[in-house]
Design a protein around this motif. Structure first.
Motif, PDB file in Angstrom:
ATOM      1  N   GLN A  46     -31.065 -33.086  23.485  1.00 56.79           N
ATOM      2  CA  GLN A  46     -31.650 -34.375  23.109  1.00 56.79           C
ATOM      3  C   GLN A  46     -32.757 -34.186  22.076  1.00 56.79           C
ATOM      4  O   GLN A  46     -32.846 -34.922  21.100  1.00 56.79           O
ATOM      5  CB  GLN A  46     -32.199 -35.046  24.367  1.00 56.79           C
ATOM      6  CG  GLN A  46     -32.950 -36.329  24.104  1.00 56.79           C
ATOM      7  CD  GLN A  46     -33.519 -36.914  25.377  1.00 56.79           C
ATOM      8  OE1 GLN A  46     -32.807 -37.284  26.285  1.00 56.79           O
ATOM      9  NE2 GLN A  46     -34.819 -36.986  25.448  1.00 56.79           N
ATOM     10  N   ALA A  47     -33.598 -33.178  22.304  1.00 58.99           N
ATOM     11  CA  ALA A  47     -34.695 -32.928  21.369  1.00 58.99           C
ATOM     12  C   ALA A  47     -34.149 -32.606  19.980  1.00 58.99           C
ATOM     13  O   ALA A  47     -34.689 -33.063  18.969  1.00 58.99           O
ATOM     14  CB  ALA A  47     -35.563 -31.774  21.881  1.00 58.99           C
ATOM     15  N   GLN A  48     -33.061 -31.848  19.913  1.00 59.46           N
ATOM     16  CA  GLN A  48     -32.462 -31.535  18.613  1.00 59.46           C
ATOM     17  C   GLN A  48     -32.016 -32.811  17.910  1.00 59.46           C
ATOM     18  O   GLN A  48     -32.244 -32.993  16.710  1.00 59.46           O
ATOM     19  CB  GLN A  48     -31.229 -30.626  18.778  1.00 59.46           C
ATOM     20  CG  GLN A  48     -31.520 -29.240  19.334  1.00 59.46           C
ATOM     21  CD  GLN A  48     -30.233 -28.480  19.692  1.00 59.46           C
ATOM     22  OE1 GLN A  48     -29.136 -28.873  19.286  1.00 59.46           O
ATOM     23  NE2 GLN A  48     -30.355 -27.412  20.445  1.00 59.46           N
ATOM     24  N   LEU A  57     -33.021 -35.949  18.455  1.00 58.85           N
ATOM     25  CA  LEU A  57     -34.166 -36.807  18.091  1.00 58.85           C
ATOM     26  C   LEU A  57     -34.833 -36.309  16.812  1.00 58.85           C
ATOM     27  O   LEU A  57     -35.157 -37.094  15.921  1.00 58.85           O
ATOM     28  CB  LEU A  57     -35.188 -36.851  19.239  1.00 58.85           C
ATOM     29  CG  LEU A  57     -34.749 -37.579  20.510  1.00 58.85           C
ATOM     30  CD1 LEU A  57     -35.845 -37.505  21.565  1.00 58.85           C
ATOM     31  CD2 LEU A  57     -34.369 -39.019  20.234  1.00 58.85           C
ATOM     32  N   ASN A  58     -35.009 -34.998  16.717  1.00 55.41           N
ATOM     33  CA  ASN A  58     -35.568 -34.440  15.484  1.00 55.41           C
ATOM     34  C   ASN A  58     -34.680 -34.756  14.294  1.00 55.41           C
ATOM     35  O   ASN A  58     -35.154 -35.075  13.207  1.00 55.41           O
ATOM     36  CB  ASN A  58     -35.734 -32.919  15.599  1.00 55.41           C
ATOM     37  CG  ASN A  58     -36.953 -32.538  16.423  1.00 55.41           C
ATOM     38  OD1 ASN A  58     -37.868 -33.334  16.598  1.00 55.41           O
ATOM     39  ND2 ASN A  58     -36.963 -31.323  16.936  1.00 55.41           N
ATOM     40  N   LEU A  73     -38.163 -44.594  28.294  1.00 52.62           N
ATOM     41  CA  LEU A  73     -39.359 -45.105  27.616  1.00 52.62           C
ATOM     42  C   LEU A  73     -40.093 -44.041  26.825  1.00 52.62           C
ATOM     43  O   LEU A  73     -40.682 -44.330  25.792  1.00 52.62           O
ATOM     44  CB  LEU A  73     -40.293 -45.771  28.634  1.00 52.62           C
ATOM     45  CG  LEU A  73     -39.779 -47.159  28.999  1.00 52.62           C
ATOM     46  CD1 LEU A  73     -39.260 -47.191  30.400  1.00 52.62           C
ATOM     47  CD2 LEU A  73     -40.835 -48.193  28.764  1.00 52.62           C
ATOM     48  N   HIS A  74     -40.051 -42.793  27.287  1.00 53.28           N
ATOM     49  CA  HIS A  74     -40.724 -41.742  26.531  1.00 53.28           C
ATOM     50  C   HIS A  74     -40.024 -41.510  25.201  1.00 53.28           C
ATOM     51  O   HIS A  74     -40.664 -41.275  24.179  1.00 53.28           O
ATOM     52  CB  HIS A  74     -40.755 -40.434  27.318  1.00 53.28           C
ATOM     53  CG  HIS A  74     -41.710 -40.465  28.475  1.00 53.28           C
ATOM     54  ND1 HIS A  74     -42.990 -40.932  28.358  1.00 53.28           N
ATOM     55  CD2 HIS A  74     -41.556 -40.092  29.767  1.00 53.28           C
ATOM     56  CE1 HIS A  74     -43.594 -40.844  29.534  1.00 53.28           C
ATOM     57  NE2 HIS A  74     -42.741 -40.345  30.403  1.00 53.28           N
ATOM     58  N   VAL A  75     -38.703 -41.570  25.227  1.00 55.30           N
ATOM     59  CA  VAL A  75     -37.947 -41.377  23.996  1.00 55.30           C
ATOM     60  C   VAL A  75     -38.252 -42.500  23.015  1.00 55.30           C
ATOM     61  O   VAL A  75     -38.501 -42.267  21.828  1.00 55.30           O
ATOM     62  CB  VAL A  75     -36.427 -41.302  24.303  1.00 55.30           C
ATOM     63  CG1 VAL A  75     -35.612 -41.440  23.034  1.00 55.30           C
ATOM     64  CG2 VAL A  75     -36.098 -39.992  24.998  1.00 55.30           C
ATOM     65  N   GLU A 129     -40.905 -44.397  22.943  1.00 55.46           N
ATOM     66  CA  GLU A 129     -42.288 -44.276  22.475  1.00 55.46           C
ATOM     67  C   GLU A 129     -42.388 -43.227  21.367  1.00 55.46           C
ATOM     68  O   GLU A 129     -43.045 -43.422  20.350  1.00 55.46           O
ATOM     69  CB  GLU A 129     -43.215 -43.890  23.640  1.00 55.46           C
ATOM     70  CG  GLU A 129     -44.667 -43.791  23.207  1.00 55.46           C
ATOM     71  CD  GLU A 129     -45.598 -43.332  24.317  1.00 55.46           C
ATOM     72  OE1 GLU A 129     -45.114 -43.026  25.424  1.00 55.46           O
ATOM     73  OE2 GLU A 129     -46.810 -43.277  24.055  1.00 55.46           O
ATOM     74  N   TYR A 130     -41.691 -42.121  21.581  1.00 56.40           N
ATOM     75  CA  TYR A 130     -41.744 -41.041  20.600  1.00 56.40           C
ATOM     76  C   TYR A 130     -41.129 -41.451  19.262  1.00 56.40           C
ATOM     77  O   TYR A 130     -41.641 -41.132  18.203  1.00 56.40           O
ATOM     78  CB  TYR A 130     -41.025 -39.814  21.168  1.00 56.40           C
ATOM     79  CG  TYR A 130     -40.892 -38.693  20.178  1.00 56.40           C
ATOM     80  CD1 TYR A 130     -42.012 -38.002  19.739  1.00 56.40           C
ATOM     81  CD2 TYR A 130     -39.646 -38.356  19.655  1.00 56.40           C
ATOM     82  CE1 TYR A 130     -41.888 -36.988  18.813  1.00 56.40           C
ATOM     83  CE2 TYR A 130     -39.523 -37.347  18.734  1.00 56.40           C
ATOM     84  CZ  TYR A 130     -40.638 -36.660  18.312  1.00 56.40           C
ATOM     85  OH  TYR A 130     -40.527 -35.671  17.390  1.00 56.40           O
TER      86      TYR A 130
END
Ligand SMILES: Nc1ncnc2c1ncn2[C@@H]1O[C@H](COP(=O)(O)OP(=O)(O)OP(=O)(O)O)[C@@H](O)[C@H]1O
Ligand SMILES: Nc1ncnc2c1ncn2[C@@H]1O[C@H](COP(=O)(O)OP(=O)(O)OP(=O)(O)O)[C@@H](O)[C@H]1O
Ligand code: SF4
Ligand code: SF4
Ligand SMILES: [Mg+2]
Ligand SMILES: [Mg+2]
Lengths: 325, 330
Positions: free
Chosen positions: B188-190, B192-193, B213-215, B217-218
């Motif tokens: 997921q982090a890959q 999102l980046n 919600l954290h995603v 917000e980010y």
């Protein structure tokens, strides 16, 4: 503190076209009485297989080796009939595909009543009262009417709560919950996690909770075990593991999860876990690990202890500082 | 900042039909939603399952027809377009769906999956392939993957293909509907980046729908919170997350388990009452009133409007509005 469940060197294998492959590759774990152990890990790391192995519910053709003891009693040596008496009674499980645990053809309340009556000598009336009471406990509105509902007449969140009610129906000593809230909205998740805590406080139930959500782990865990490629790579108190991870995989996982007020790029773990049919020799994390060196691909790292209860399997840890984020 | 998309008072009610085609009432899936998307900005949309996020996305894409409202893209009302104008406009807005397993064609190679929207728009095979390679590269998939089929790829890789396919028509706006929800945290982090990088590289404006919600917000500059088809709060992300004013937003934010061990929630705090009501028969007045801890009799009578409570920060709650009036009267 005494242990309710002791798992030693658990290996679970499946027969495949490529021969027997190990999905769980030697897991040793202690679950304390009245406490919650959270199993954290990515998809395919063997969390569900491990949980099912405890109750010997893995598919036909699979093999479970090692030892699983519930209050000292060896579960792997029990007859199938003895296991039936343990399942749903002393140990209850909420499966990952929990919604399929309900039979669409029968009223939800009747299914619960049967489960209770299968393990306890109670009359129909009393069973029904217990079901209504359970429905109320898990937050199903108007329980007197809902006991007559069929599964399709309930929302997803309500069905999930009914499944949880079914698991809790016999007041188990041990609840094995495989991602019980992953499919639910956060508000319902919060309700269910709160319910788990209440029941734990009330009957001293132990919980093994599988999740891939670090927030859920932080909320619930007394102890955390992090699984990677069929093994526990790190274990310890929630405080130690989540705030001071030792294993590079745990550190990577925590750093990759966006947190409140996070800015800048997210740190990532490159690549993906190895397939269980193509497990490399040495440390299974080596292909993705920023600290890997030659010995990591040659031999398997042992557990190294640090802190009160924390252990991790990594070569780099001996004599080194933790991998802070 | 300039707006690239302006959505005004869009509504959709799905009519439900029984076995013999008789009407069984309607599901009010999206109810009078308005928002603006800033050019090159990201708008995050959050809310519980069934609150109408996907329906809203599909209305903007005109995959379904709204009952009323306006969707203005660079001063053109998308809802009034037809035929070739609509087709042209549709290329400007692309969508990435939740499920990376079912959204790709299993019979086409990865390259052809990405090239497909170009063929459909009349680009020749060779030119389409060249373009497709370019976007596969942009999403970080090596050339060697081009000839593989979707089932050879992991979930994260498939989602990259889906993103490449959405970008290949060079849209201005990408709507990502739960695009990372099915992925593991490390993958997921890959992704999102990747969204952040591609946004800069291709000057995209992004609508980012997620229940995490954290995603949201980010990822977002602005956030919109939906409940049962309507908008209950919207504004700059810092405002909405740090200073939520609507009781529903507050409950939603408090429900998210924190990774911070110091803020473990007290087990006795009850944030919401009861269950999500049926959209077949939404509550009168404030749609949130059946679960709101602060609900009063008048909440059943009056529909709270979205009122500005801070710079660009709007909320729909009778009590909050009244509290403001009281403050102003002082
Ligand atoms: N019946 C089976 N036969 C062969 N392999 C299996 C079987 N069941 C599971 N596996 C494999 O065992 C590994 C571990 O699977 P498991 O379901 O335990 O993962 P998990 O950690 O629960 O993942 P998830 O988070 O996706 O639920 C996977 O590689 C899976 O493909
Ligand atoms: N084609 C349809 N016919 C009838 N009802 C529909 C249709 N599509 C959506 N709905 C209903 O409209 C409401 C909103 O659905 P929608 O899919 O937009 O929610 P969502 O916010 O995207 O939820 P999720 O988070 O679960 O994806 C729901 O009650 C849904 O059942
Ligand atoms: S043993 Fe080596 S490869 Fe494995 S986690 Fe430690 S440093 Fe990384
Ligand atoms: S208007 Fe009333 S019911 Fe709605 S959010 Fe405000 S207080 Fe709650
Ligand atoms: Mg699983
Ligand atoms: Mg949706």
């Amino acid at each position: 503190m005494s242990n309710l469940l002791e798992i030693d060197s658990l290996v679970t294998s499946f027969s495949t076209k490529k021969g027997m492959v190990d999905a769980v590759r030697g897991v040793t774990l202690r679950v304390k009485k009245g406490k919650t152990t959270v199993i954290l890990g990515e998809s395919g790391s063997g969390k569900s297989v491990m949980l099912r192995s405890i109750l010997r519910l893995t598919q036909r053709g699979s093999n479970v080796a090692g030892s699983v003891r519930l209050e000292g009693e060896d579960l792997l040596g029990k007859s199938p009939k003895e296991m039936v008496a343990i399942r749903g009674n002393r140990v209850a499980m909420i499966f990952q595909d929990a919604l399929s645990a309900l039979d669409p053809l029968y009223r939800v309340g009747d299914q619960l009543k049967e489960t209770i009556r299968a393990h306890h000598k109670v009359g129909r009336r009393e069973a029904k009262d217990r079901v209504i009471e359970l429905f109320r406990k898990v937050g199903i509105p108007s329980p007197e009417e809902r006991v007559h509902a069929y599964p399709h007449e309930m929302s997803g969140g309500m069905r999930q709560r009914a499944v949880i009610a079914m698991a809790l129906g016999c007041r188990p000593d041990l609840l094995l919950a495989d991602e019980p809230t992953t499919a639910l909205d956060v508000t319902i998740q919060a309700q269910i996690l709160r319910l788990f805590k209440e029941l734990q406080a009330e009957f001293g139930m132990s919980i093994v909770l599988v999740t891939h959500d670090i927030g859920v782990a932080a909320e619930m865990a007394d102890e955390v075990a992090v699984m990677y490629a069929g093994k526990i790579v790190e274990y310890g108190s929630a405080e130690e593991v989540l705030t001071r991870p030792m294993h590079p995989y745990t550190a990577g996982l925590i750093a990759a999860t966006p947190q409140s007020k996070q800015t800048g790029r997210l740190s990532t773990i490159p690549g993906q876990p190895p397939l269980i049919t193509e497990m490399p020799p040495g440390c299974a994390f080596a292909q993705r690990c920023p600290y890997a060196e030659s010995r990591c691909t040659e031999s398997v790292p042992d557990y190294v202890s640090a802190g009160r209860s924390q252990q991790a399997a990594c070569f780099q840890l001996a004599g080194r500082e933790r991998y802070a984020q | 900042m300039e707006h690239i998309l302006e959505v005004t008072d869009v509504s959709k009610t799905f009519s439900l039909r029984g076995m013999f085609g008789q009407s069984k009432g309607g599901v009010s899936a999206v109810n009078g939603v308005s928002f603006t998307l800033k050019s090159k900005g990201t708008l995050g949309i959050v809310g519980e399952s069934g609150c109408g996020k996907s329906t809203l996305a599909r209305l903007i894409m005109r995959l379904i027809e709204p009952d009323q409202g306006q969707v203005r893209y660079k001063n053109e009302d998308l809802l009034k377009l037809g035929g070739s104008d609509l087709k042209k406009m549709r290329k400007r807005i692309q969508m990435v769906f939740q499920n990376p397993y079912s959204s790709l064609n299993p019979k086409l190679t990865i390259l052809d999956n990405v090239a497909f929207p170009l063929w459909a728009n009349g680009t020749g095979r060779a030119a389409a392939s060249t373009q497709a390679y370019r976007y596969l590269d942009a999403v970080g998939l090596p050339k060697s993957y081009a000839a593989k089929y979707p089932h050879h790829l992991s979930g994260g890789q498939r989602q990259r293909v889906a993103i490449a396919r959405a970008l290949v028509l060079e849209p201005d706006i990408v709507i990502a509907d739960e695009a990372v929800s099915a992925l593991d945290k490390s993958v997921q982090a890959q992704v999102l980046n990747l969204f952040q990088d591609l946004k800069k590289e291709f000057d995209l404006s992004l609508i980012f729908i997620s229940h995490d919600l954290h995603v949201v917000e980010y990822m977002s500059d602005d956030v919109m919170v939906m409940y049962l088809g309507g908008v209950v709060e919207k504004g700059p992300k810092e405002e909405v997350f740090a200073n939520p004013r609507n009781p529903y937003t507050q409950a939603l934010l408090k429900s998210v388990p924190s990774v911070d061990l110091a803020v473990r929630k007290a087990p006795e705090t009850e944030l919401l009452k009861g269950d999500l009501p049926s959209p077949l028969n939404p509550p009168s007045g404030c749609r949130f009133r059946t679960r709101c801890m602060f609900a009063e009799a008048r909440c059943a009578q009056n529909v709270p409007a979205l009122v500005e409570v801070g710079e660009g920060h709007h909320t729909a709650c009778l009590l909050v509005h009244e509290g403001m009036a009281a403050v102003q009267n002082l």
